[in-house]
Design an enzyme around this catalytic site. Structure first.
Site, PDB file in Angstrom:
ATOM      1  N   ASN A  12      10.049   2.194  -9.669  1.00  9.18           N
ATOM      2  CA  ASN A  12       8.741   2.488  -9.319  1.00  9.18           C
ATOM      3  C   ASN A  12       8.420   2.350  -7.781  1.00  9.18           C
ATOM      4  O   ASN A  12       8.279   1.507  -7.221  1.00  9.18           O
ATOM      5  CB  ASN A  12       7.455   1.527  -9.998  1.00  9.18           C
ATOM      6  CG  ASN A  12       6.079   1.969  -9.784  1.00  9.18           C
ATOM      7  OD1 ASN A  12       5.842   3.043  -9.058  1.00  9.18           O
ATOM      8  ND2 ASN A  12       5.157   0.963  -9.928  1.00  9.18           N
ATOM      9  N   LYS A  14       5.975   3.598  -6.353  1.00  9.23           N
ATOM     10  CA  LYS A  14       4.597   3.565  -5.644  1.00  9.23           C
ATOM     11  C   LYS A  14       4.292   4.601  -4.691  1.00  9.23           C
ATOM     12  O   LYS A  14       5.070   5.638  -4.777  1.00  9.23           O
ATOM     13  CB  LYS A  14       4.254   2.120  -5.274  1.00  9.23           C
ATOM     14  CG  LYS A  14       4.725   1.232  -6.192  1.00  9.23           C
ATOM     15  CD  LYS A  14       3.865  -0.190  -6.136  1.00  9.23           C
ATOM     16  CE  LYS A  14       4.419  -1.120  -7.065  1.00  9.23           C
ATOM     17  NZ  LYS A  14       3.953  -2.443  -6.968  1.00  9.23           N
ATOM     18  N   HIS A  97      -0.561   0.994 -15.138  1.00 12.25           N
ATOM     19  CA  HIS A  97      -0.186   0.076 -14.134  1.00 12.25           C
ATOM     20  C   HIS A  97      -1.167  -0.606 -13.767  1.00 12.25           C
ATOM     21  O   HIS A  97      -2.529  -0.346 -13.458  1.00 12.25           O
ATOM     22  CB  HIS A  97       0.476   0.860 -12.965  1.00 12.25           C
ATOM     23  CG  HIS A  97       1.527  -0.262 -11.993  1.00 12.25           C
ATOM     24  ND1 HIS A  97       0.659  -0.677 -11.086  1.00 12.25           N
ATOM     25  CD2 HIS A  97       2.782  -0.597 -12.087  1.00 12.25           C
ATOM     26  CE1 HIS A  97       1.578  -1.687 -10.505  1.00 12.25           C
ATOM     27  NE2 HIS A  97       2.693  -1.291 -11.085  1.00 12.25           N
ATOM     28  N   GLU A  99      -2.190  -1.696 -10.859  1.00 12.81           N
ATOM     29  CA  GLU A  99      -2.732  -0.937  -9.726  1.00 12.81           C
ATOM     30  C   GLU A  99      -3.741   0.114 -10.048  1.00 12.81           C
ATOM     31  O   GLU A  99      -4.814   0.235  -9.410  1.00 12.81           O
ATOM     32  CB  GLU A  99      -1.798  -0.400  -8.792  1.00 12.81           C
ATOM     33  CG  GLU A  99      -1.133  -1.786  -8.022  1.00 12.81           C
ATOM     34  CD  GLU A  99       0.531  -1.613  -7.583  1.00 12.81           C
ATOM     35  OE1 GLU A  99       0.788  -0.399  -7.548  1.00 12.81           O
ATOM     36  OE2 GLU A  99       1.281  -2.618  -7.358  1.00 12.81           O
ATOM     37  N   GLU A 168       4.070  -6.667 -17.161  1.00 14.66           N
ATOM     38  CA  GLU A 168       4.087  -7.083 -15.679  1.00 14.66           C
ATOM     39  C   GLU A 168       2.940  -8.021 -15.072  1.00 14.66           C
ATOM     40  O   GLU A 168       1.824  -7.534 -15.530  1.00 14.66           O
ATOM     41  CB  GLU A 168       3.677  -5.653 -15.097  1.00 14.66           C
ATOM     42  CG  GLU A 168       4.818  -4.601 -15.348  1.00 14.66           C
ATOM     43  CD  GLU A 168       4.990  -3.534 -14.207  1.00 14.66           C
ATOM     44  OE1 GLU A 168       6.148  -3.468 -13.349  1.00 14.66           O
ATOM     45  OE2 GLU A 168       4.064  -3.111 -13.416  1.00 14.66           O
ATOM     46  N   GLY A 174       4.792  -7.705  -6.496  1.00 13.91           N
ATOM     47  CA  GLY A 174       4.786  -7.311  -5.208  1.00 13.91           C
ATOM     48  C   GLY A 174       4.610  -8.826  -4.444  1.00 13.91           C
ATOM     49  O   GLY A 174       4.207  -8.803  -2.939  1.00 13.91           O
ATOM     50  N   SER A 212       8.133  -8.619  -9.246  1.00 15.40           N
ATOM     51  CA  SER A 212       9.082  -9.142  -8.399  1.00 15.40           C
ATOM     52  C   SER A 212      10.640  -9.145  -9.039  1.00 15.40           C
ATOM     53  O   SER A 212      11.194 -10.302  -8.679  1.00 15.40           O
ATOM     54  CB  SER A 212       8.972 -10.378  -7.709  1.00 15.40           C
ATOM     55  OG  SER A 212       7.476 -10.095  -7.009  1.00 15.40           O
TER      56      SER A 212
HETATM   57  P1  PGA Z   1       7.369  -5.346  -7.616  1.00 13.71           P
HETATM   58  O1  PGA Z   1       6.514  -4.097  -8.589  1.00 13.71           O
HETATM   59  O2  PGA Z   1       8.867  -5.034  -8.260  1.00 13.71           O
HETATM   60  O3  PGA Z   1       7.262  -4.871  -6.046  1.00 13.71           O
HETATM   61  O4  PGA Z   1       6.633  -6.599  -8.010  1.00 13.71           O
HETATM   62  C1  PGA Z   1       6.832  -3.939  -9.903  1.00 13.71           C
HETATM   63  C2  PGA Z   1       5.757  -2.840 -10.385  1.00 13.71           C
HETATM   64  O5  PGA Z   1       4.482  -2.848  -9.713  1.00 13.71           O
HETATM   65  O6  PGA Z   1       6.017  -1.860 -11.186  1.00 13.71           O
END
Ligand code: PGA
Length: 250
Positions: A12, A14, A97, A99, A168, A174, A212
């Protein structure tokens, strides 16, 4: 991972990338895919879907989007429909997601409709569920993830076996804080049980972990029986790290 399900490692990106950087990163990833057999996808920003379709052409890499409109077509300025994504060879679309839920007010009902639009276009929705730190500390993890998944099951009925679920935990995204393999497996098992109650084909539904996941912790997470792959943010922007995760999934 269970041998009955093909693992999926999806990057992903982003809101990261650029034409030149995308090419370098994608070519490095493609050249390292030979030893693996799992499904590998990159979910890229919409303007780069055409570029990604070309770069993935003739390779094992599959193209993914990061979102899809809940509407089919019409006066929805800025939205991208599932049919448009399909025009660019998109096989997976992330929906719900955290976000998007957090910054764009997406409700469980909107997420469920997005999954429905993707499925109708022949695109596999990667449905994200996960609790915040406050919800985990309040003991609400099970309630929250089941509520989020229930909306998608309710709207999509018998098509539910065609989705991929991504667990998640919001506090792990993140942040460098990963759920332990045991914490993640516990939630994946709950989600699997919920899917089993809804579909006779639940055993084939992939439940991937995100938050992460990186080159150092992927193998342990992927060793859990109900963790069928990963949704990778930060580590998908580094070819070597992403390939280490892909190889851990074989
Ligand atoms: P990350 O993000 O691996 O940077 O924690 C995962 C995601 O948001 O899909």
């Amino acid at each position: 991972m269970s041998s009955s399900r093909q693992a999926l490692i999806a990057g992903n990106w982003k809101m990261n990338g650029g034409l030149a950087a995308n090419r370098t990163l994608t070519e490095a990833i493609v050249s390292g895919l030979n030893g693996s057999s799992c499904d590998v996808a990159l979910c890229v920003p919409s303007p780069y879907l055409a570029q990604m379709q070309a770069l993935a052409n003739g390779t094992r890499l599959q193209v993914g989007a990061q979102d899809v409109s809940p509407h089919a077509s019409g006066a929805f300025t800025g939205e991208v429909s599932a049919d448009m994504l399909r025009d660019f060879g998109v096989r997976f679309a992330i929906v719900g997601h955290s976000e998007r839920r957090q910054y764009h007010g997406e409700t469980d009902a909107v997420v469920a409709t997005k999954a429905q639009r993707a499925l109708a276009a022949g695109i596999t929705p990667l449905v994200c569920v996960g609790e915040t730190l406050a919800e985990r500390e309040a003991g609400d993890t099970e309630h929250v993830v089941k509520r989020q998944l229930a909306a998608v099951i309710h709207t999509n009925g018998h098509c539910i076996s065609e989705i991929v679920v991504a667990y998640e935990p919001v506090w792990a995204i993140g942040t460098g804080k990963t759920a332990t393999p045991e914490q993640a497996q516990q939630v994946h098992a709950l989600l699997r049980a919920q899917l089993k109650a809804a579909s006779p084909h639940a055993d084939r539904i992939r439940i991937v972990y995100g938050g992460s996941m990186n080159a150092a912790n992927a193998a342990q997470l992927l060793a859990q029986p109900d963790i069928d792959g990963g949704l990778i943010g930060g580590a998908s922007l580094k070819a070597a790290d992403f390939l280490t995760i892909v190889n851990a999934a074989v």
